[in-house]
Scaffold this active site. Structure first.
Site, short mmCIF file in Angstrom:
data_model
loop_
_atom_site.label_atom_id
_atom_site.label_comp_id
_atom_site.label_asym_id
_atom_site.label_seq_id
_atom_site.Cartn_x
_atom_site.Cartn_y
_atom_site.Cartn_z
CB ALA A 1 99.92 80.25 -23.69
CB CYS B 1 92.24 84.36 16.87
SG CYS B 1 91.53 84.21 15.10
CG HIS C 1 95.30 88.21 -8.53
ND1 HIS C 1 95.08 88.26 -9.81
CD2 HIS C 1 95.59 89.60 -8.13
CE1 HIS C 1 94.81 89.34 -10.42
NE2 HIS C 1 95.04 90.30 -9.42
C1 BV8 Z 1 91.91 96.47 -6.02
C2 BV8 Z 1 92.13 85.69 -7.34
C3 BV8 Z 1 92.02 98.34 -4.65
C4 BV8 Z 1 91.07 85.16 -6.58
C5 BV8 Z 1 91.34 87.77 -8.80
C6 BV8 Z 1 90.86 100.19 -11.47
C7 BV8 Z 1 92.09 100.28 -10.64
C8 BV8 Z 1 92.19 99.63 -9.51
C9 BV8 Z 1 91.12 98.62 -9.27
C10 BV8 Z 1 89.91 98.59 -9.94
C11 BV8 Z 1 89.90 99.50 -11.12
N1 BV8 Z 1 88.75 99.10 -11.91
C12 BV8 Z 1 88.29 98.22 -11.07
C13 BV8 Z 1 88.79 97.80 -10.05
C14 BV8 Z 1 88.52 96.81 -9.09
C15 BV8 Z 1 88.88 95.28 -9.44
C16 BV8 Z 1 88.86 95.15 -10.84
O1 BV8 Z 1 89.84 95.12 -11.58
N2 BV8 Z 1 87.60 94.92 -11.24
C17 BV8 Z 1 87.53 94.35 -12.82
C18 BV8 Z 1 86.58 93.22 -12.95
C19 BV8 Z 1 86.79 95.59 -13.52
N3 BV8 Z 1 90.11 95.25 -9.07
C20 BV8 Z 1 90.37 94.75 -7.77
O2 BV8 Z 1 89.47 94.58 -7.00
C21 BV8 Z 1 91.67 94.40 -7.37
N4 BV8 Z 1 91.92 95.09 -5.89
O3 BV8 Z 1 92.09 97.09 -6.94
O4 BV8 Z 1 92.15 96.84 -4.93
C22 BV8 Z 1 92.24 98.64 -3.29
C23 BV8 Z 1 93.16 99.51 -2.90
C24 BV8 Z 1 93.31 99.84 -1.56
C25 BV8 Z 1 92.37 99.38 -0.66
C26 BV8 Z 1 91.42 98.51 -1.07
C27 BV8 Z 1 91.30 98.06 -2.43
C28 BV8 Z 1 91.89 92.99 -7.03
C29 BV8 Z 1 91.85 92.25 -8.24
C30 BV8 Z 1 92.06 90.76 -8.09
C31 BV8 Z 1 91.16 90.02 -8.03
N5 BV8 Z 1 91.50 88.44 -7.81
N6 BV8 Z 1 91.83 86.19 -8.51
C32 BV8 Z 1 90.92 83.83 -7.23
O5 BV8 Z 1 91.48 83.52 -8.26
O6 BV8 Z 1 90.45 82.87 -6.42
S1 BV8 Z 1 90.75 88.01 -10.10
C33 BV8 Z 1 90.96 86.76 -11.45
O7 BV8 Z 1 91.12 87.61 -12.66
C34 BV8 Z 1 92.21 85.86 -11.45
O8 BV8 Z 1 93.27 86.32 -10.78
C35 BV8 Z 1 92.52 86.10 -13.02
O9 BV8 Z 1 93.86 85.56 -13.16
C36 BV8 Z 1 92.40 87.70 -13.13
C37 BV8 Z 1 92.62 88.20 -14.57
O10 BV8 Z 1 91.73 87.32 -15.11
P1 BV8 Z 1 92.61 86.59 -16.65
O11 BV8 Z 1 93.82 86.02 -15.80
O12 BV8 Z 1 93.05 87.93 -17.55
O13 BV8 Z 1 91.74 85.45 -16.87
P2 BV8 Z 1 90.40 85.95 -18.15
O14 BV8 Z 1 89.63 84.49 -18.12
O15 BV8 Z 1 89.96 86.97 -17.65
O16 BV8 Z 1 91.00 85.70 -19.44
C38 BV8 Z 1 92.14 84.73 -19.98
C39 BV8 Z 1 92.50 85.27 -21.33
O17 BV8 Z 1 93.29 84.07 -21.70
C40 BV8 Z 1 91.41 85.31 -22.23
O18 BV8 Z 1 91.67 86.70 -22.99
C41 BV8 Z 1 91.62 84.12 -23.35
O19 BV8 Z 1 91.32 84.76 -24.79
C42 BV8 Z 1 93.00 83.75 -23.11
N7 BV8 Z 1 93.23 82.51 -23.39
C43 BV8 Z 1 92.46 81.48 -23.13
N8 BV8 Z 1 93.06 80.20 -23.26
C44 BV8 Z 1 94.34 80.44 -23.84
C45 BV8 Z 1 94.45 81.92 -23.74
N9 BV8 Z 1 95.57 82.56 -24.38
C46 BV8 Z 1 96.53 81.76 -24.82
N10 BV8 Z 1 96.58 80.44 -24.83
C47 BV8 Z 1 95.48 79.71 -24.04
N11 BV8 Z 1 95.52 78.61 -24.28
#
Ligand code: BV8
Length: 247
Positions: free
Chosen positions: A236, A155, A121
């Site tokens: 973690a 640009c 990402h």
């Molecule tokens: C794309 C960067 C296609 C920005 C981020 C199916 C297939 C393909 C795509 C999709 C699909 N369905 C939907 C999509 C679209 C979309 C998507 O996934 N949407 C979701 C919401 C449904 N995906 C996209 O748009 C991706 N691109 O598919 O492009 C395409 C192809 C060709 C042409 C055009 C387009 C791009 C996705 C990337 C988005 N960018 N971030 C920024 O950060 O500024 S997303 C963001 O979410 C972060 O990167 C983050 O890392 C990522 C995932 O989240 P997690 O890391 O899991 O974090 P979260 O808070 O959710 O969970 C934390 C977990 O940790 C929790 O479970 C918690 O219990 C646990 N935890 C907490 N503390 C601890 C812990 N565990 C252990 N120890 C602890 N101490």
């Protein structure tokens, strides 16, 4: 096969086992970096469509840059935690191939000495021109946080953080490296991820299909829990050093 909750002890890696690791925001939570979907998480207080999409960001780049500068300042003050250090040590010392993939943009794996890292990402501290046709190369952005001039020096377009937003594809070359890491691993470990963002949420299924033992370390069962053979509940920074044999 349902995910089995396991007692926390070192994983039985074969000496030359090939291990692929994916980290998410939960791996950096113990460093003080906010996650996205937990209570208090980033996407709980900010609508990702207004900031983590090209349409949202370019609708108001001043607001967008204010958030990313706030994040950069916050993350700069965070330190890698024991999970980052254990992963780097494992990567350096394990005889088999260890591939490290992260969804995180915080750069903490690099600061913990990770050798090879696939930042699917992007990286919070890199900036690039928002005009994809511009010849300006992405650069490590040392500009003062208060910098308000976000015009491209090449640009005149609008500069943007070099991260992957929703609706944008991950870098194709990185996805090719990921596919190779998933196709050829004996173990797949996902650490601190809710399994809600694609395509990363599909990686465990690919690894499992290719015969890997799949492991999740998280505070809760992720959305893709069914793709994991073993589940370790815990922080973690506490669990990962034990699993990797580096308590
Ligand atoms: C794309 C960067 C296609 C920005 C981020 C199916 C297939 C393909 C795509 C999709 C699909 N369905 C939907 C999509 C679209 C979309 C998507 O996934 N949407 C979701 C919401 C449904 N995906 C996209 O748009 C991706 N691109 O598919 O492009 C395409 C192809 C060709 C042409 C055009 C387009 C791009 C996705 C990337 C988005 N960018 N971030 C920024 O950060 O500024 S997303 C963001 O979410 C972060 O990167 C983050 O890392 C990522 C995932 O989240 P997690 O890391 O899991 O974090 P979260 O808070 O959710 O969970 C934390 C977990 O940790 C929790 O479970 C918690 O219990 C646990 N935890 C907490 N503390 C601890 C812990 N565990 C252990 N120890 C602890 N101490």
């Amino acid at each position: 096969m349902s995910t089995v909750e396991m007692p926390i002890k070192a994983l039985p890696f074969e000496p030359d086992a090939r291990v692929t690791i994916l980290t998410g925001a939960g791996a950096s939570a113990d460093s003080g970096v906010p996650t996205f979907r937990d209570p208090g998480g980033l996407w709980r207080r900010i609508d990702p469509n207004t900031i983590a999409t090209a349409r949202g960001f370019f609708a108001d780049p001043v607001r967008g840059w204010a958030l990313y500068h706030e994040l950069r300042t916050h993350v700069r003050a965070c330190e890698p935690n024991a999970a980052h250090h254990a992963i780097s040590a494992f990567q350096a010392e394990h005889r088999g191939v260890v591939r490290l993939i992260t969804q995180n943009v915080d750069g903490l794996h690099l600061r913990a000495g990770a050798r090879e890292l696939i930042e699917i990402h992007g990286n919070l501290f890199h900036t690039r021109c928002g005009d994809e046709t511009c010849d300006l190369a992405p650069f490590f952005d040392e500009r003062p946080e208060a910098a308000t001039d976000h015009r491209c020096p090449s640009c005149g377009g609008v500069l943007r953080p070099d991260v992957v937003w929703f609706g944008e594809p991950n870098d194709l070359e990185l996805e090719r490296e990921v596919s190779e890491a998933l196709a050829s691993c004996d173990w797949y470990l996902a650490i601190g991820t809710s399994g809600t963002v694609y395509p990363a949420a599909l990686y465990a299924r690919f690894a499992k299909k290719n015969g890997a033992q799949t492991v999740i370390v998280n505070l809760e069962l992720p959305e893709n829990a069914g793709d994991f053979d073993l589940h370790y509940t815990g922080r973690a920074a506490e669990v990962v050093p034990i699993l990797l044999g580096r308590p």
